[in-house]
Each structure stands twice: as C-alpha cells, then as structure tokens.
Motif scaffolding. Structure first.
Motif, PDB file in Angstrom:
ATOM      1  N   GLU A 146      -3.096 -34.447   9.878  1.00  0.00           N
ATOM      2  CA  GLU A 146      -3.332 -34.603  11.310  1.00  0.00           C
ATOM      3  C   GLU A 146      -4.501 -33.745  11.787  1.00  0.00           C
ATOM      4  O   GLU A 146      -5.213 -34.119  12.731  1.00  0.00           O
ATOM      5  CB  GLU A 146      -2.062 -34.243  12.089  1.00  0.00           C
ATOM      6  N   THR A 167       4.122 -41.935   9.393  1.00  0.00           N
ATOM      7  CA  THR A 167       3.057 -41.112   9.963  1.00  0.00           C
ATOM      8  C   THR A 167       2.030 -40.698   8.913  1.00  0.00           C
ATOM      9  O   THR A 167       0.853 -40.506   9.238  1.00  0.00           O
ATOM     10  CB  THR A 167       3.665 -39.859  10.620  1.00  0.00           C
ATOM     11  N   ARG A 171      -2.134 -42.044   8.848  1.00  0.00           N
ATOM     12  CA  ARG A 171      -3.271 -41.118   8.812  1.00  0.00           C
ATOM     13  C   ARG A 171      -4.269 -41.469   7.715  1.00  0.00           C
ATOM     14  O   ARG A 171      -5.287 -40.822   7.577  1.00  0.00           O
ATOM     15  CB  ARG A 171      -2.779 -39.673   8.601  1.00  0.00           C
TER      16      ARG A 171
END
Length: 330
Positions: A146, A167, A171
């Motif tokens: 992130e 998640t 990314r």
C-alpha cells in the motif's frame, strides 16, 4: 541442463512495454498453475531490472538482454544485494521446508527496504510463493504494498491467486500464465529431450495438461515403462501382489507425486482400450472398475492423498480386469 520454459511471451511483452514506457507498476502478481515457470520468469525480470536502468526511454529489449556486466556477475553468483528472495525456509536440522513463510521473515525484508540502494536503480523482492505466507505475514506485506518504497519492485508468484487476500491482488498488476497448447508443447519437448519417441512425446503432452514443468517431471517418470507395468497387472492379475506393491512404492510419497499423476493420466486410456477389445457382454466389469478408480482418486484428493494407497488401489482395480479362465487373453 536447466530447461528454458515456454509460455512466457505474453507476460514478457506486457512487462517490457511497461518498463519501456516508464509505467512500471510496483507490484506484479504472476498467476497460473504450478510448473508453468513463473519462478523462472520472476528471476529473469529481477536480473533484467538490476542490470538495466529505470526504463522509460523506449528501448526495445528482451528480458534476456545482458545489460550491465558487473551487476550480471553478482546475479550469477547469487550475491546481488538488491535481489531479495522471500520463500519458505528449511526446518532446523532437517531437509524439509517449513509449512509457511513466517511473519518474522516478512519483517526482516521490510527492515531492509528502509536502507538506501547500494547498487543500481532497482531493488527487487521475489515472494515465491505468496500463497505460503502466514496470515500475519500477508497483512504485513499488504501494508508495504500500500505504501511501497521508491525504486522497489515486488514480484509475487502465486499458484492459487483466488486464495490470496483480495486487497493484495488489487495492489498488483496480474500476469497470467496459461497452459501451453499441445502443438506448442510437443516440439518444445522434442527440443528438450530429442531422444524421446514421438509416441512418448504425445503421451506426455496430453498428460501434462499444458504445464511445461509437469511435462519435464513426467519425462523422468518414463511413460512407456509405466504403461507396461500397468498392463502387466491387467494381463496377469498379479496373484502375489508383487506388481501392485512395487507400483505403490514407486508412486508413494511427496517426491513421487508426478509419477502418481502419470498413472492417473494413463489409466483412462488403458481402460478405454480394454473396453474396445472386449465383447459388449463383458463391459460391465470394466465400467465398474473405472467407477471405482474415479472414486479412489476423488476421495484421495479430498482427503490426505496417500500416494502409495492410491497406487495400490488402482492396481487392485486393474487386477480385477485380468482375463478369467476360459476368457480370451489380451
């Protein structure tokens, strides 16, 4: 000799176009069946980056372009300081690998990311396989994805991308490695093993499911020899269990998984051959044993997958199909 894997062309083109255009995403997910050569591809990408500049100048190169010679020598020696491999470690005082990549390993890599680059323009982290991360380790990696450090590229190898944290997948830019067509696989196998018979190449191409790594493993298992062993059980009935016990030993254990898969791939053709050779009135036992084999394999996949047990049970099914007194032999 290490084989040059196939099936990387689309992935290489996508990566190089991004590098040449100065649009290199910080994380790449290499997704596809195990044995497609994703790890080899990740190593090629890592070598390319640490031996070349930042990109963006439109150069038309391949991943195998040698680039900077000094950096290349460090890579060849396994000593390049900016290539970091995150993988399962060997257990203490043993040869087996740990079940997972631990949170402590991930934290150790993260600490290194805070250091300045010591050589070249890129730092590359290869996670092989990202499927092996502990839950805490996956969450720690996610935080780094992130907020990635500058000039750092993550290469995540995954055999089961659907099991990853959504998640993490979001990314990454995904490169998909698809099974190779048989008409491509066959000439490649001939190039890798020119002494193979054409019939063996066809059998291996079919049994591999288009996965190059599996095809190479099947070559080492010797398709013709395995077919002869299975036919011997079917023709003799193996009254003393000698052939079935030998089969169980040959396909049992984790290291012999490819041989077990080869047996599973060969059996349908063998059963089909028996069905074609027998009169209609004698087909019921053939179909019954085929159903039994399918149940055995299905139950094994759902359970603990004891290769020796599966091999012996397949042998039992084939032995049941041996000619009975008064029945024509095959």
């Amino acid at each position: 000799m290490t084989a040059t894997m196939i099936g990387h062309d689309d992935a290489e083109k996508a990566f190089l176009e991004a590098w040449q255009g100065g649009r290199l995403h910080h994380a790449w997910l290499m997704a596809g069946p195990q044995g497609m050569g994703k790890s080899i591809f990740a190593e090629r990408v890592a070598r390319f980056l640490v031996t070349h500049g930042r990109g963006g100048d439109g150069q038309a190169l391949s991943l195998d372009d040698p680039g900077d010679a000094a950096a290349g020598r460090l890579v060849d020696a396994g000593n390049h300081p900016e290539i970091i491999n995150l993988t399962r470690q060997v257990k203490d005082k043993g040869k087996d690998l740990a079940r997972n990549i631990t949170i402590d390993q991930v934290r150790g890599v993260i600490r290194r990311l805070h250091l300045s680059l010591s050589f070249g323009d890129w730092r590359v982290i290869i996670v092989d396989a990202v499927d092996d991360l502990e839950t805490d380790g996956a969450n720690a990696l996610l935080k780094t994805l992130e907020e990635p450090p500058a000039q750092t590229l993550f290469l995540l190898v995954s055999h089961s991308p659907g099991r990853l944290l959504p998640t993490i997948r979001s990314r990454c830019r995904t490169l998909r490695f698809q099974p190779v067509d048989r008409d491509v696989m066959a000439p490649w196998l001939h190039e890798q093993r020119p002494m193979l018979d054409l019939s063996d190449i066809r059998a291996i191409s079919a049994a591999s499911g288009g996965v190059p790594g599996k095809a190479l493993a099947l070559i080492d298992s010797d398709v013709s020899a395995m077919e002869k062993k299975l036919l011997a059980i079917t023709s003799t009935g193996d009254p003393g269990n000698r052939l079935r016990e030998a089969l169980a030993r040959e396909v049992g254990g984790t290291s012999n998984r490819a041989r077990l898969e080869l047996v599973i791939d060969i059996v349908p053709g063998l059963i089909s051959q028996l069905a074609r050779e027998r009169p209609t009135a004698e087909l019921a036992p053939v179909f019954a044993q085929w159903d039994r084999i399918q149940r055995t394999v299905r139950d094994a996949v759902r359970g603990s997958y004891d290769g020796a047990m599966v091999g012996f049970e397949i042998g039992n099914c084939l032995a049941e199909l041996a000619p009975r007194p008064g029945q024509a032999s095959r």
